[in-house]
Every structure is written in C-alpha cells, then in structure tokens.
Design a protein around this motif. Structure first.
Motif, PDB file in Angstrom:
ATOM      1  N   GLU A  80     125.440  11.252 -20.505  1.00 60.86           N
ATOM      2  CA  GLU A  80     125.152  11.728 -19.133  1.00 60.86           C
ATOM      3  C   GLU A  80     124.152  12.883 -19.190  1.00 60.86           C
ATOM      4  O   GLU A  80     123.210  12.951 -18.386  1.00 60.86           O
ATOM      5  CB  GLU A  80     126.426  12.231 -18.432  1.00 60.86           C
ATOM      6  CG  GLU A  80     127.481  11.174 -18.169  1.00 60.86           C
ATOM      7  CD  GLU A  80     128.222  10.731 -19.432  1.00 60.86           C
ATOM      8  OE1 GLU A  80     128.439  11.586 -20.320  1.00 60.86           O
ATOM      9  OE2 GLU A  80     128.573   9.544 -19.547  1.00 60.86           O
ATOM     10  N   ALA A  81     124.357  13.806 -20.140  1.00 59.51           N
ATOM     11  CA  ALA A  81     123.452  14.963 -20.258  1.00 59.51           C
ATOM     12  C   ALA A  81     122.049  14.487 -20.633  1.00 59.51           C
ATOM     13  O   ALA A  81     121.049  15.001 -20.124  1.00 59.51           O
ATOM     14  CB  ALA A  81     123.982  15.945 -21.295  1.00 59.51           C
ATOM     15  N   ILE A  82     121.979  13.489 -21.514  1.00 57.75           N
ATOM     16  CA  ILE A  82     120.663  12.954 -21.912  1.00 57.75           C
ATOM     17  C   ILE A  82     119.991  12.309 -20.700  1.00 57.75           C
ATOM     18  O   ILE A  82     118.800  12.535 -20.449  1.00 57.75           O
ATOM     19  CB  ILE A  82     120.808  11.946 -23.080  1.00 57.75           C
ATOM     20  CG1 ILE A  82     121.229  12.699 -24.345  1.00 57.75           C
ATOM     21  CG2 ILE A  82     119.503  11.187 -23.313  1.00 57.75           C
ATOM     22  CD1 ILE A  82     121.487  11.832 -25.549  1.00 57.75           C
ATOM     23  N   ALA A  83     120.769  11.544 -19.927  1.00 55.95           N
ATOM     24  CA  ALA A  83     120.196  10.894 -18.731  1.00 55.95           C
ATOM     25  C   ALA A  83     119.659  11.952 -17.769  1.00 55.95           C
ATOM     26  O   ALA A  83     118.579  11.785 -17.178  1.00 55.95           O
ATOM     27  CB  ALA A  83     121.251  10.028 -18.056  1.00 55.95           C
ATOM     28  N   ARG A  84     120.385  13.095 -17.628  1.00 49.50           N
ATOM     29  CA  ARG A  84     119.930  14.148 -16.714  1.00 49.50           C
ATOM     30  C   ARG A  84     118.640  14.790 -17.230  1.00 49.50           C
ATOM     31  O   ARG A  84     117.694  15.028 -16.488  1.00 49.50           O
ATOM     32  CB  ARG A  84     121.029  15.196 -16.524  1.00 49.50           C
ATOM     33  CG  ARG A  84     120.948  15.854 -15.160  1.00 49.50           C
ATOM     34  CD  ARG A  84     121.939  16.962 -14.970  1.00 49.50           C
ATOM     35  NE  ARG A  84     121.723  18.027 -15.919  1.00 49.50           N
ATOM     36  CZ  ARG A  84     122.656  18.468 -16.783  1.00 49.50           C
ATOM     37  NH1 ARG A  84     123.844  17.930 -16.811  1.00 49.50           N
ATOM     38  NH2 ARG A  84     122.382  19.454 -17.617  1.00 49.50           N
ATOM     39  N   ARG A  85     118.602  15.053 -18.529  1.00 52.83           N
ATOM     40  CA  ARG A  85     117.376  15.633 -19.110  1.00 52.83           C
ATOM     41  C   ARG A  85     116.168  14.724 -18.890  1.00 52.83           C
ATOM     42  O   ARG A  85     115.065  15.186 -18.617  1.00 52.83           O
ATOM     43  CB  ARG A  85     117.560  15.827 -20.621  1.00 52.83           C
ATOM     44  CG  ARG A  85     118.226  17.129 -20.988  1.00 52.83           C
ATOM     45  CD  ARG A  85     118.081  17.321 -22.480  1.00 52.83           C
ATOM     46  NE  ARG A  85     118.925  18.358 -23.004  1.00 52.83           N
ATOM     47  CZ  ARG A  85     118.585  19.640 -23.087  1.00 52.83           C
ATOM     48  NH1 ARG A  85     117.405  20.037 -22.640  1.00 52.83           N
ATOM     49  NH2 ARG A  85     119.412  20.521 -23.598  1.00 52.83           N
ATOM     50  N   LEU A  86     116.398  13.411 -19.056  1.00 58.75           N
ATOM     51  CA  LEU A  86     115.282  12.471 -18.888  1.00 58.75           C
ATOM     52  C   LEU A  86     114.820  12.416 -17.435  1.00 58.75           C
ATOM     53  O   LEU A  86     113.625  12.310 -17.158  1.00 58.75           O
ATOM     54  CB  LEU A  86     115.682  11.070 -19.378  1.00 58.75           C
ATOM     55  CG  LEU A  86     115.919  10.987 -20.892  1.00 58.75           C
ATOM     56  CD1 LEU A  86     116.430   9.612 -21.276  1.00 58.75           C
ATOM     57  CD2 LEU A  86     114.647  11.306 -21.674  1.00 58.75           C
ATOM     58  N   GLU A  87     115.785  12.555 -16.517  1.00 58.75           N
ATOM     59  CA  GLU A  87     115.427  12.581 -15.089  1.00 58.75           C
ATOM     60  C   GLU A  87     114.550  13.812 -14.806  1.00 58.75           C
ATOM     61  O   GLU A  87     113.524  13.737 -14.125  1.00 58.75           O
ATOM     62  CB  GLU A  87     116.706  12.623 -14.244  1.00 58.75           C
ATOM     63  CG  GLU A  87     116.454  12.467 -12.771  1.00 58.75           C
ATOM     64  CD  GLU A  87     117.624  12.943 -11.910  1.00 58.75           C
ATOM     65  OE1 GLU A  87     117.443  13.038 -10.695  1.00 58.75           O
ATOM     66  OE2 GLU A  87     118.711  13.237 -12.472  1.00 58.75           O
ATOM     67  N   VAL A  88     114.967  14.957 -15.375  1.00 59.23           N
ATOM     68  CA  VAL A  88     114.192  16.192 -15.199  1.00 59.23           C
ATOM     69  C   VAL A  88     112.804  16.025 -15.825  1.00 59.23           C
ATOM     70  O   VAL A  88     111.785  16.408 -15.236  1.00 59.23           O
ATOM     71  CB  VAL A  88     114.935  17.405 -15.820  1.00 59.23           C
ATOM     72  CG1 VAL A  88     114.069  18.655 -15.777  1.00 59.23           C
ATOM     73  CG2 VAL A  88     116.255  17.652 -15.098  1.00 59.23           C
TER      74      VAL A  88
END
Ligand code: 5GP
Length: 212
Positions: free
Chosen positions: A160-168
C-alpha cells in the motif's frame, strides 16, 4: 602555459561578490534523492541547505533544526498566519504540512549565498512567483516502473505504501516541464556529478555576468 595568479584572485573575488542564488530541487521520494543531495552538499560546500518546517513527526535519527524544524500543527498555523513562510503546503499524499521559512532564505540570499530548497512541485511553483530567477532541478527516476522496481527490491515498505509513493511520483512527474533542468537518477554518482556540474557552470556564468 602559466596560470596568472592575478586571474585566480579575480575569479575568487568575483565569486565572493556574486549575488545570492536560489536553487530548488524536487523529485519523487524513494529514488535516492536524500543520498544524492547529501553528496551534492559535500562536493559543493558553497551551497547552503534551507531547513524546512513540518508538522510530521521526526523519523528515527532525525534532528530538530538539522533535518527539519518539527513544529506542532498549532505552531505551524500561527507562523503561517504571521506570514513567516515563503511557501507552505499540505504536501500531496502525505497529510502533513511542510513549509520554507523566510528566515532560512531571505537573509542568506541578501548575504550572497547559494541556498538550496528541497521541496515538492507545488512549493516550487509558489517559490517561482517570488523568485522567478531560481534555478530549478527535477531529479527523476528513469521511469515510474524503475522507481517501482527499486521500492519493491528495497523491501522496506508495504504494497500500500509503495502504491501511494508511486501515485505521488506520477503526480510530481506531471510538473516536470516546469523545471529548467531534469537530471535522471540512474546511479547516485552520475546524478551527483550532473547536479554539481550544472550548478558549477551556473555559478561561473553568474560570476562572469557580474563582472561585465
Ligand atoms: P519527507 O516527509 O519524506 O521528508 O518529505 C516529503 C515531501 O515533502 C518531499 O517530497 C519533500 O520534497 C517535501 N518537502 C519537504 N520540505 C518541504 C517544504 O518546505 N515545502 C514543500 N512544499 N515541500 C517540502
């Protein structure tokens, strides 16, 4: 050919007299930006880092006044109301406030220093309103897929944290054309070299135009 010592002196004097310069560096986190910048400051000791303020909690090892000024939400809001920030934002995807204090920038520029801000894309656009001559650099991964590969290989974060970083990262990459310079972070050494060389070149040009 002999070096003329007077030439050396005059270049040095000009460097001392050059006007201050603001440098803004952005780029997705998780791509080695912190390591790259640490080495840039070691190689170019004439650069000074601006310490940002934030409402997020310190991470282990982070020092108040060195990594950030860690402020309560109330203190941050009061400073914001008093106009103490050059720019401040609730940074995209973070849920915390971050801001550049005027006191970190204006006095140093007035003293002829080169001040480096490491801030997000919204912050950069706001800074350019006040300092349109700022040198802007976007440190980017080769591709978002490469950034994802690095984050997954590093294995320090949840999916989930990786997905958020990629969104950013995708959000930040939409603004890349607003930056004067783009440096691709293929390896730490090459990214440090590219940033130092472009800043050294800009500094020499500033000194030359101050002389003419
Ligand atoms: P971190 O919490 O990982 O240290 O930083 C998160 C993000 O906040 C990074 O993208 C960084 O560039 C941004 N940031 C740090 N300081 C400032 C600031 O003073 N202003 C703005 N606008 N963004 C900042």
């Amino acid at each position: 050919m002999w070096n003329n010592p007077l030439d050396t002196c005059s270049v040095f004097d000009l460097m001392q007299q050059s006007p201050g310069q603001l440098v803004v560096i952005s780029g997705p986190s998780g791509s080695g930006k912190t390591t790259v910048l640490r080495q840039v400051f070691e190689r170019c000791p004439w650069l000074e880092a601006s310490v940002s303020a934030t409402t997020r909690a310190p991470r282990p090892g982070e020092v108040h006044g060195e990594d950030y000024f860690f402020l309560t939400k109330e203190d941050f809001a009061a400073r914001r109301a008093r106009g103490e920030f050059l720019e401040c934002f609730e940074v995209f995807g973070r849920g915390h406030w971050y801001g550049t204090l005027q006191s970190e920038v204006a006095p140093r520029l007035a003293a002829g220093k080169w001040v480096v801000l490491e801030i997000d894309v919204e912050g950069t656009l706001a800074v350019l309103q006040t300092y349109p001559d700022a040198v802007t650099i976007f440190l980017r991964p080769e591709t978002v897929e490469e950034l994802e590969r690095r984050l997954v290989t590093r294995g320090t974060e949840s999916p989930e944290a990786i997905a958020r970083r990629l969104e950013v990262a995708r959000h930040e990459l939409e603004f890349i054309d607003r930056y004067q310079h783009q440096v691709v972070n293929e390896t730490i050494e090459q990214a440090v070299d590219d940033i130092c060389q472009l800043l050294e070149r800009t500094r020499e040009q500033a000194a030359a135009s101050a002389a003419s």
